[in-house]
Design a protein around this motif. Structure first.
Motif, mmCIF file in Angstrom:
data_model
loop_
_atom_site.group_PDB
_atom_site.id
_atom_site.type_symbol
_atom_site.label_atom_id
_atom_site.label_comp_id
_atom_site.label_asym_id
_atom_site.label_seq_id
_atom_site.Cartn_x
_atom_site.Cartn_y
_atom_site.Cartn_z
ATOM 1 N N UNK A 22 73.528 -4.297 4.291
ATOM 2 C CA UNK A 22 73.171 -3.182 5.156
ATOM 3 C C UNK A 22 71.937 -3.521 5.977
ATOM 4 N N UNK A 33 70.177 -6.811 4.532
ATOM 5 C CA UNK A 33 69.935 -7.030 3.110
ATOM 6 C C UNK A 33 71.192 -6.766 2.312
ATOM 7 N N UNK A 38 74.708 -1.993 -9.509
ATOM 8 C CA UNK A 38 74.732 -1.839 -10.964
ATOM 9 C C UNK A 38 76.181 -1.862 -11.448
ATOM 10 N N UNK A 46 74.244 -2.536 -18.464
ATOM 11 C CA UNK A 46 74.367 -2.415 -17.014
ATOM 12 C C UNK A 46 73.402 -3.386 -16.357
ATOM 13 N N UNK A 47 73.921 -4.175 -15.436
ATOM 14 C CA UNK A 47 73.026 -5.052 -14.699
ATOM 15 C C UNK A 47 73.340 -4.898 -13.216
ATOM 16 N N UNK A 48 72.282 -4.953 -12.392
ATOM 17 C CA UNK A 48 72.499 -4.865 -10.952
ATOM 18 C C UNK A 48 72.650 -6.275 -10.409
ATOM 19 N N UNK A 49 73.786 -6.545 -9.780
ATOM 20 C CA UNK A 49 74.010 -7.865 -9.196
ATOM 21 C C UNK A 49 74.375 -7.706 -7.729
ATOM 22 N N UNK A 70 79.909 3.535 -19.678
ATOM 23 C CA UNK A 70 79.320 4.528 -18.790
ATOM 24 C C UNK A 70 78.434 3.881 -17.732
ATOM 25 N N UNK A 71 78.507 4.452 -16.554
ATOM 26 C CA UNK A 71 77.653 3.991 -15.460
ATOM 27 C C UNK A 71 76.637 5.093 -15.175
ATOM 28 N N UNK A 72 75.572 4.742 -14.454
ATOM 29 C CA UNK A 72 74.587 5.779 -14.152
ATOM 30 C C UNK A 72 75.227 7.002 -13.485
ATOM 31 N N UNK A 146 73.610 5.903 -4.990
ATOM 32 C CA UNK A 146 72.579 5.968 -6.029
ATOM 33 C C UNK A 146 71.287 5.335 -5.504
ATOM 34 N N UNK A 147 71.428 4.266 -4.715
ATOM 35 C CA UNK A 147 70.244 3.566 -4.217
ATOM 36 C C UNK A 147 69.665 4.252 -2.979
ATOM 37 N N UNK A 148 70.521 4.919 -2.210
ATOM 38 C CA UNK A 148 70.068 5.538 -0.957
ATOM 39 C C UNK A 148 70.528 6.980 -0.863
ATOM 40 N N UNK A 150 69.215 9.317 0.418
ATOM 41 C CA UNK A 150 68.871 9.926 1.705
ATOM 42 C C UNK A 150 69.917 9.605 2.772
#
Lengths: 599, 190
Positions: A22, A33, A38, A46-49, A70-72, A146-148, A150
């Motif tokens: 994005x 970027x 996750x 859970x790992x963010x890749x 389960x995920x966030x 989840x990350x954005x 907004x």
């Protein structure tokens, strides 16, 4: 009323890996970027890749109810995508969907029916190729939101990439999956090789005009996990400005990097077998993994004469159970370079599939893995006056090109084919072979906003509707078919064509089907042109088109005379309409992706 | 903080911090109570925040209920068979056998550590090269050894370039306390 987009989001929905990149639309200095995604990498972990493996694990109820997946943003999912699913594909293949993307353009199956995992027993849960793609996109969208928080995805400028070789119906199914995942209708589909070139353009900025000049031809060779995609882009001049034009795309080739690693690991597994070592499925996967590294070393620069390959013991007795052997460099060269990139002449042709009576319905993998031969035939088809087209520049994409020998072999082969023996100039930046497509897609979102150069191209193919010719029916023989061109090659986005042809009578009240064909080769056919015969290679049949004409009260006959009208939307979506010649009515033709009757 | 987490922290700090170890000894002997934390935090050397895009932490549903040390061990086992390797005695094997296994484990451990910590040298200078230490140098980043006399600047030779983690992105574990100590589940093939 959607809000103004804050970001351009590029999604590379790959056969084996998906990536989301994005860039801010509000900040001129912003860099593209990659989103950290996750995902479940092991139970309860859970790992963010930065990439999401395109695999889906259909978990037994007890497992998912335990909450270990389960995920966030999701509790007790029954379908788990990402790294955990990739691992499950090795030890629980009957519950794991793989390569859903390759099935999307496979016309012999119904892509909305739950058919994957292919060949799994009936009592197990299944997904359709479209639903699996939706699952991957759902996950990416949830990770984004989840990350954005907004910037809801519905409001953003989204660009999703597809192979250049995807035909209109595969693109339509991709769009359908995206919409089910909540991606906005304003989404643009971009061809992957073009996205790779956009990534290159974004790195160079305005300096690209110094690297390329008028009439240069860039060959983009994109080798993914499961597919190979060729595209030719010509540098043209308009109003004194350099302009990029996509002039040709290749056939859909189901051969890719995974085939190479697999070929190497079959070879090594055989050597183990000669040593009386039998590998279990889990070890075979770890062998595959090791072979990929060995390939990169043995086909890299300053390659050693051999590379050790070990497969660790399965149980906790690790060292005791480890088996190993040395893979010779010459064997790797023979398997990969000579198997997939053989030196061949410019007139070479790939071997065709043998026509056997029984053909499995599974994925139609290429009969000939020699990518250079497919490339030779692609360049020959698009050449002029019997001379193959000669690319002046080469842009590579895909992880397999981390091996320098593969890059050099391809350049050398192309050099051999050129009239003056000169190799094309290699534009590839070696450090970004895995993510350039997503990055380029996000950058394209900027281009759409007028902030960067655009590649023009229109449709990569011409499209034809099959019409049965009138005349005496001969018992036992189908009526001869004509193909009427309804979309010319290179039709531009945002344009419409009324196909000048005779009228066709369509029956009211019941579904009418048209056979539908496409050609990446016939570039001069104009709308309305009717072909009575064509070469086997020239036209490919895709999914049929279907429409049901509603009876209108004032029309009393059983059929309506119509003409065709085609419309390529700004978003690159192809629409075909039947337009009544006696009233204002029109009916949209939709792809029918149901299983074809075996007739 | 869970007891296990605390135990691990005490364990590592005792091992690496002599002053702390002395205090811990007294606590263990029942002769001393630990002071309340002072303004200088007992964190490891201030880690520069990774240059991450819009570093918005994802909202986690649950509080992780086990030490991250265990999560790291489980990750190394899962991706590189690290615990299997440590738990096995090397005595019975030839050098060649050990090497064959180690090559695989080393490669996979390395890729885990790179992904999670992106470890880089503290000083981008060849070891063995002369190195001058300015006055007011950061004692947490540079350790002076040998004949240290007077005040800096010192002239010396770089002996070890040091390491630092440029990020720390461990997986999040969200299981229940019952399984918190499981590093690798037993596997049964049916």
């Amino acid at each position: 009323m959607p809000n103004e987009p804050l970001f351009s989001i590029g999604i590379d929905l790959g056969t084996t890996n998906s990536v989301l990149a994005y860039v801010s639309l509000k900040d001129e200095e912003a860099q593209v970027q990659r989103l950290a995604i996750p995902q479940c990498v092991a139970p309860s972990t859970i790992e963010a890749r930065t990439s999401l493996p395109s695999f889906a694990y259909l978990a037994p109820e007890a497992e998912s109810e335990s909450g270990e997946y389960d995920l966030p943003w999701l509790t007790q999912p029954r379908c788990i995508v990402g790294e955990l699913a990739r691992k499950k594909s090795a030890d629980t293949p009957m519950r794991t969907v793989v390569a859903a993307k390759s099935w999307l353009c496979h016309h012999r199956v119904d892509r909305r029916e739950p058919i994957l995992p292919w060949n799994a027993p009936e009592e197990l849960p299944k997904l359709s190729p479209v639903a699996a793609s939706t699952q991957y996109l759902n996950h990416l969208v949830a990770a984004w939101e989840a990350a954005h928080p907004e910037a809801p995805i519905q409001d953003q400028q989204v660009v999703l990439t597809v192979p250049a070789s995807f035909d209109a119906s595969a693109r339509e199914l991709t769009r359908e999956a995206a919409q089910q995942a909540g991606i906005p209708e304003s989404m643009i589909l971009l061809e992957e090789p073009q996205a790779a070139l956009y990534a290159w353009l974004s790195d160079l900025g305005e300096k690209w005009r110094k690297r390329l000049t008028v009439d240069d031809i860039v060959l983009v060779c994109d080798i993914g996990g499961g597919t190979t995609d060729f595209t030719l882009i010509r540098v043209a001049e308009e109003d004194g400005n350099l302009e990029l034009r996509r002039i040709a795309v290749g056939r859909h080739l189901l051969v890719g990097g995974d085939n190479m690693d697999l070929a190497l690991s079959h070879f090594v597994a055989q050597q183990f077998q000669e040593k009386k070592v039998k590998l279990d499925p889990w070890q075979s996967v770890s062998l595959w993994h090791s072979c990929r590294f060995a390939k990169e070393t043995l086909l890299g620069s300053e390659a050693p004469p051999s590379h050790p390959i070990s497969v660790l013991g399965r149980g906790s007795r690790l060292i005791g159970g480890t088996v190993s052997l040395d893979l010779q460099q010459e064997d790797a060269v023979k398997m990969i370079l000579d198997g997939f990139f053989p030196a061949c002449s410019a007139t070479a042709k790939p071997q065709r599939r043998r026509g056997s009576g029984f053909q499995e319905v599974g994925l139609p993998f290429e009969a000939d893995p020699a990518i250079t031969k497919h490339l030779a035939s692609f360049l020959a088809i698009h050449g002029e006056e019997d001379a193959p087209i000669q690319p002046t520049h080469l842009l590579l994409n895909g992880g397999v090109f981390k091996s320098s020998s593969l890059r050099e072999r391809l350049l050398a082969v192309l050099g051999n084919w050129s009239a003056d023996g000169a190799e094309p100039e290699n534009l590839t930046a070696a450090e970004d072979l895995d993510h350039a497509v997503a990055r380029g897609a996000a950058y394209y979102g900027l281009a759409k906003e007028g902030k960067a150069i655009r590649i023009r191209g229109g449709t990569a193919r011409a499209y034809y509707v099959g019409v049965e010719t009138a005349g005496l029916a001969i018992p036992g023989a189908p009526r001869p078919l004509r193909a009427v061109c309804v979309v010319p090659h290179g039709m531009e986005e945002g344009t419409e064509v009324t196909v000048p042809s005779e009228e066709f009578g369509l029956i009211v009240g019941e579904p009418t089907q048209f056979r539908f064909f496409s050609s990446a080769i016939r570039k001069d056919d104009q709308p309305g042109q009717s072909l009575a015969q064509w070469g086997e290679e020239e036209l490919e049949e895709t999914d049929p088109l279907e429409a049901t004409l509603t009876a209108s009260p004032e029309w009393e006959d059983d059929y309506v005379p119509v003409r065709f009208e085609t419309h390529l939307t700004e978003l690159g979506q192809l629409e075909l309409w039947c337009v009544s010649t006696i009233s204002d009515e029109r009916w949209k033709l939709e792809f029918s992706v149901r299983e074809e009757d075996e007739t | 903080m869970g007891k296990i987490g605390l135990a691990f922290r005490l364990f590592f700090r005792t091992l690496t911090d002599q002053e702390f170890a002395n205090k811990a000894q007294k606590v263990a002997d029942g002769k001393f109570t630990l002071e309340p934390p002072r303004s200088e935090t007992p964190e490891p050397p201030a880690e520069p925040p990774p240059p991450k895009p819009a570093a918005k932490k994802k909202p986690m549903a649950k509080e992780p209920s086990r030490s991250e040390a265990l999560t790291l061990m489980a990750t190394l086992q899962r991706e590189a068979r690290f615990i299997d390797f440590l738990q096995e005695s090397l005595d019975a094997y030839s050098d060649a056998q050990v090497k064959a296994a180690v090559l695989e484990i080393h490669r996979d451990c390395r890729s885990v550590v790179e992904r999670l910590f992106a470890i880089r040298p503290l000083l981008e200078i060849e070891e063995g090269e002369p190195y001058e230490i300015e006055a007011g140098y950061d004692t947490e980043r540079i350790r002076v050894t040998g004949n240290v006399m007077g005040e800096p600047p010192y002239k010396g030779t770089l002996f070890h370039h040091g390491w630092e983690a440029t990020k720390c992105e461990l997986p999040q574990w969200q299981g229940n306390t019952k399984s918190a100590n499981v590093l690798a589940a037993a596997e049964v093939e049916v």
